[in-house]
Design an enzyme around this catalytic site. Structure first.
Site, PDB file in Angstrom:
ATOM      1  N   TRP A 287       0.837  -1.206   0.000  1.00 35.72           N
ATOM      2  CA  TRP A 287       0.000   0.000   0.000  1.00 35.72           C
ATOM      3  C   TRP A 287       0.868   1.250   0.000  1.00 35.72           C
ATOM      4  O   TRP A 287       0.549   2.231  -0.673  1.00 35.72           O
ATOM      5  CB  TRP A 287      -0.980  -0.001   1.165  1.00 35.72           C
ATOM      6  CG  TRP A 287      -2.000  -1.091   1.048  1.00 35.72           C
ATOM      7  CD1 TRP A 287      -2.159  -2.151   1.881  1.00 35.72           C
ATOM      8  CD2 TRP A 287      -2.992  -1.250   0.017  1.00 35.72           C
ATOM      9  NE1 TRP A 287      -3.188  -2.956   1.439  1.00 35.72           N
ATOM     10  CE2 TRP A 287      -3.710  -2.433   0.307  1.00 35.72           C
ATOM     11  CE3 TRP A 287      -3.342  -0.514  -1.124  1.00 35.72           C
ATOM     12  CZ2 TRP A 287      -4.755  -2.895  -0.502  1.00 35.72           C
ATOM     13  CZ3 TRP A 287      -4.387  -0.969  -1.932  1.00 35.72           C
ATOM     14  CH2 TRP A 287      -5.076  -2.145  -1.614  1.00 35.72           C
TER      15      TRP A 287
ATOM     16  N   ASP B 245      -1.782   6.701   6.193  1.00 30.78           N
ATOM     17  CA  ASP B 245      -2.826   5.780   5.770  1.00 30.78           C
ATOM     18  C   ASP B 245      -3.102   4.861   6.965  1.00 30.78           C
ATOM     19  O   ASP B 245      -2.241   4.077   7.361  1.00 30.78           O
ATOM     20  CB  ASP B 245      -2.323   4.978   4.557  1.00 30.78           C
ATOM     21  CG  ASP B 245      -3.310   3.896   4.106  1.00 30.78           C
ATOM     22  OD1 ASP B 245      -4.365   3.735   4.740  1.00 30.78           O
ATOM     23  OD2 ASP B 245      -2.997   3.218   3.097  1.00 30.78           O
TER      24      ASP B 245
ATOM     25  N   LYS C 197     -12.278  -1.924   6.745  1.00 36.04           N
ATOM     26  CA  LYS C 197     -11.573  -2.799   7.685  1.00 36.04           C
ATOM     27  C   LYS C 197     -12.115  -2.648   9.103  1.00 36.04           C
ATOM     28  O   LYS C 197     -12.446  -3.626   9.728  1.00 36.04           O
ATOM     29  CB  LYS C 197     -10.069  -2.529   7.673  1.00 36.04           C
ATOM     30  CG  LYS C 197      -9.317  -3.238   6.548  1.00 36.04           C
ATOM     31  CD  LYS C 197      -9.362  -2.521   5.238  1.00 36.04           C
ATOM     32  CE  LYS C 197      -8.601  -3.223   4.149  1.00 36.04           C
ATOM     33  NZ  LYS C 197      -7.971  -2.305   3.221  1.00 36.04           N
TER      34      LYS C 197
HETATM   35  C1  LIG Z   1      -7.342  -1.836   2.079  1.00 36.31           C
HETATM   36  C2  LIG Z   1      -6.271  -0.822   2.119  1.00 36.31           C
HETATM   37  C3  LIG Z   1      -6.159   0.203   1.155  1.00 36.31           C
HETATM   38  C4  LIG Z   1      -7.053   0.280  -0.062  1.00 36.31           C
HETATM   39  O1  LIG Z   1      -8.265   0.823   0.207  1.00 36.31           O
HETATM   40  P1  LIG Z   1      -9.338   1.066  -0.952  1.00 36.31           P
HETATM   41  O2  LIG Z   1     -10.483   1.628  -0.157  1.00 36.31           O
HETATM   42  O3  LIG Z   1      -9.629  -0.259  -1.591  1.00 36.31           O
HETATM   43  O4  LIG Z   1      -8.772   2.029  -1.919  1.00 36.31           O
HETATM   44  C5  LIG Z   1      -5.163   1.135   1.311  1.00 36.31           C
HETATM   45  N1  LIG Z   1      -4.299   1.080   2.343  1.00 36.31           N
HETATM   46  C6  LIG Z   1      -4.365   0.107   3.282  1.00 36.31           C
HETATM   47  C7  LIG Z   1      -3.382   0.088   4.402  1.00 36.31           C
HETATM   48  C8  LIG Z   1      -5.353  -0.877   3.189  1.00 36.31           C
HETATM   49  O5  LIG Z   1      -5.411  -1.846   4.119  1.00 36.31           O
END
Ligand SMILES: *Cc1c(COP(=O)(O)O)cnc(C)c1O
Length: 362
Positions: free
Chosen positions: A99, A166, A190
């Site tokens: 990511w 993030d 999540k």
């Molecule tokens: C799942 C995830 C993403 C992607 O998220 P989307 O909503 O599918 O764009 C980005 N960063 C992390 C750390 C993730 O776990």
């Protein structure tokens, strides 16, 4: 009985969230209409969004001077919005997994990106900690929980530059000092609700540093000024997040959730370390409480598919590891009950016994 849901995302939601969202979809008490069919400008909807933001702020102890936004486009759109709004000349990124890599790729469209540290040398099994942050950067970007590799920051880094993070896969799972960040973002799927809404926590006076013109929908200022109502927000998703936040408050807030998460993850890590068939893939000090990655020990390697089937026959769902790590990944997000973790531990023990005594019952 419901299956034991270890999916990495979209992932387990509390019964409270699912039941109350379903109820709202059938009809809101105060509107006698479904949450799906009311205007986002209606009183019921604006009040609902306000309540969600206010509870979100309360649970994370978000200081004054920060806004909370609910946007579309997933965390992946934030990979581009962050540099669009903040990267003037140069930004620093820590590369702690796939990511982070995707965030770095997008930032490069907007300026110079310095990757100040990376754990790629050992397939991202740790959080890089030794690095120098140049003083002339616009911000430092980190990924606090690496969903795929099962590593997590246990402490917010101490740096003297603005930080962007993030937190898609560990928001509300542990205490975070929000004041250390200019911007925090993540997809809801999540730890918050169904896929389709993205949260952003943003320091109001951190904007306005870049010269470039920014299209309205990609400009944080638009959404701050219109309180996430510039265009139609994902109303049902926000409603579902509100149910999760209410449930979090009932549990006793982030502090209580963090304790519970540590207990759950501890149980599973203890078994991974004890069991002769398995071993963890992440460095112990950086192990994630959210995504627990493990593989079969070398001598039992050919049993991987068999174990997956064995576990699946006992109600375990979503424990196949990501292809870039292999083996297994059990995601133990906030909504995961400890009973499911104990059930997985029992399955691992039962399987170990069967293999070592050579009398396996599938
Ligand atoms: C799942 C995830 C993403 C992607 O998220 P989307 O909503 O599918 O764009 C980005 N960063 C992390 C750390 C993730 O776990």
């Amino acid at each position: 009985m419901k299956k034991h849901n270890f999916y990495a995302g979209p992932s387990i939601l509390s019964d409270y969230t699912i039941k109350n969202t379903a109820k709202g979809i059938l009809g809101l008490d105060n509107a006698e209409l479904s949450i799906m069919e009311i205007s986002h400008r209606s009183k019921e909807c604006t009040e609902m969004v306000e309540e969600t933001i206010s509870l979100f702020r309360e649970l994370l102890s978000i200081p004054k001077g920060y806004s909370v936004l609910f946007l579309g486009g997933g965390a992946s759109t934030q990979f581009c919005m962050v540099p669009y709004n903040y990267l003037n000349k140069k930004a620093a990124y820590i590369d702690s997994g796939s990511w982070s890599g995707k965030a770095i790729k997008e930032a490069r469209f907007f300026g110079e990106v310095e990757v100040v540290a990376s754990s790629e040398d050992r397939n991202y099994c740790y959080i890089p900690k030794k690095y120098d942050v140049p003083k002339d950067i616009d911000y430092l970007h980190i990924t606090t929980n690496n969903t795929i590799f099962g590593t997590q920051y246990k402490k917010d880094p101490d740096v003297k530059v603005p930080m962007a993070a993030d937190m898609s896969s560990d928001i509300f799972s542990r205490y975070v000092d929000i004041s250390k960040y200019d911007i925090i973002y993540g997809g809801a799927q999540k730890n918050l609700g169904p896929a389709g809404v993205t949260f952003v926590i943003i320091k109001d006076d951190s904007l306005g540093r870049v010269e470039r013109p920014i299209p309205s929908m990609l400009n944080y200022k638009t959404h701050i000024d219109k309180e996430s109502m510039y265009n139609t927000p994902p109303v049902v998703n926000i409603f579902a997040c509100l149910q999760t936040l209410k449930w979090y408050r009932r549990l006793g807030g982030v502090q209580a959730i963090q304790k519970y998460n540590e207990k759950k993850a501890g149980l599973l890590y203890d078994e991974i370390d004890r069991n002769r068939l398995f071993k963890g893939t992440a460095d112990k000090k950086d192990r994630s409480d959210m995504n627990i990655t493990f593989v079969m020990n070398e001598e039992f390697k050919e049993l991987q598919t068999e174990f997956l089937e064995f576990a699946s026959n006992r109600g375990m769902v979503g424990i196949k590891g990501h292809r870039s790590v292999g083996g297994f990944r059990a995601s133990t997000y906030n909504a995961m009950p400890i009973d499911s973790v104990m059930a997985l531990v029992e399955v691992m023990q039962e399987y170990e016994k069967g293999v070592l005594n050579n009398n396996l019952k599938k």
